[in-house]
Design an enzyme around this catalytic site. Structure first.
Site, PDB file in Angstrom:
ATOM      1  N   GLY A  67      10.355  27.189 -35.757  1.00  0.00           N
ATOM      2  CA  GLY A  67       9.624  28.022 -36.703  1.00  0.00           C
ATOM      3  C   GLY A  67       8.526  28.835 -36.078  1.00  0.00           C
ATOM      4  N   CYS A  68       7.757  29.517 -36.941  1.00  0.00           N
ATOM      5  CA  CYS A  68       6.723  30.425 -36.478  1.00  0.00           C
ATOM      6  C   CYS A  68       5.547  29.649 -35.895  1.00  0.00           C
ATOM      7  CB  CYS A  68       6.251  31.304 -37.626  1.00  0.00           C
ATOM      8  SG  CYS A  68       5.701  30.391 -39.060  1.00  0.00           S
ATOM      9  N   GLY A  69       4.768  30.327 -35.040  1.00  0.00           N
ATOM     10  CA  GLY A  69       3.648  29.668 -34.393  1.00  0.00           C
ATOM     11  C   GLY A  69       4.133  28.530 -33.530  1.00  0.00           C
TER      12      GLY A  69
END
Length: 255
Positions: free
Chosen positions: A86-88
């Protein structure tokens, strides 16, 4: 919703006792909570008092943490890393086997489904970075009093670390708390919640099969797709009571 800007993320370096751990992509908010939560989630501290000093130097985007005890960097060098989805993008040092060794949750606190949906709505209305940019994740602790504490970040796992750090620094008892998140509940998200001891996790989206398996093993209740009057229980430990008339919530069956 009127978006006024793009979400921001910064490369922030974390040093422990002078040793550089990594560079993390983070939203530049509530970084002290994040540091406490991340170090706890990764097993580097067990309580807030294990951190002697915290300092964030904005000019260099560097967090300096001094621990009470000697820090052995060889542990982090030799232990296998698991990169989060996922993001980050982040990294965890806990494997599935490690997480299964966490204490099982025995909380007897119960919540109604309508209470979860109400708090999810309240959480959404009190997420200023998301309301401003439309591109932030959030995590929320619901206190015994019903009050909420919200933390936001570009990464869903960072947001969870931030609320864990807040709870740790404020000596909150996890067995009475409810954790809400905007992000998918994957195994690393479940492991963070399990490490702290949250009995119930609610998300506006789905839970992965691995997370559901771990939640069942650790006796954690996971409720997904909390939206409006919709909710899907992934696991059941008797803590979330369906009090909504004419609304048959059905558990997700593993395929």
């Amino acid at each position: 919703m009127n978006y006024k800007g793009s979400p921001e993320e910064f490369p922030i370096t974390l040093l422990i006792n002078g040793f550089e751990i990594a560079v993390f992509q983070l939203t530049n908010e509530d970084l002290e909570d994040w540091a406490y939560g991340y170090l706890y989630s990764e097993g580097l501290i067990e309580k807030a008092e294990d951190i002697r000093t915290f300092e964030f130097v904005e000019d260099s985007n560097t967090i300096y943490v001094e621990l009470q005890n000697d820090f052995q960097p060889d542990w982090m060098i030799t232990k296998k890393k698991h990169y989060t989805a996922g993001c980050g993008r982040g990294v965890t040092f806990f494997s599935m086997t490690d997480v299964k060794a966490f204490p099982k949750i025995n909380s007897m606190r119960t919540f109604t489904m309508s209470f979860l949906l109400k708090k999810r709505s309240e959480f959404a209305k009190n997420s200023p970075l998301y309301l401003k940019t439309g591109g932030m994740h959030g995590a929320c602790i619901v206190h015994v009093s019903g009050e909420i504490t919200v933390r936001e970040d570009i990464g869903r796992h960072n947001a969870v670390d931030k609320v864990i750090g807040f709870a740790l620094r404020n000596r909150l008892e996890p067995s009475n708390l409810l954790l809400l998140t905007t992000g998918r509940v994957s195994y690393e998200m479940l492991s963070k919640a399990a490490k702290f001891g949250f009995p119930v996790i609610g998300s506006r989206t789905a839970a992965t099969k691995q997370a559901v398996q771990l939640a069942k093993f650790l006796n954690i209740e996971v409720i997904g797709y909390l939206r409006g009057k919709m909710a899907i229980p992934y696991t059941s430990a008797g803590r979330v009571i369906n009090d909504l008339e004419n609304r048959p919530f059905e558990s997700v069956r593993e395929k």
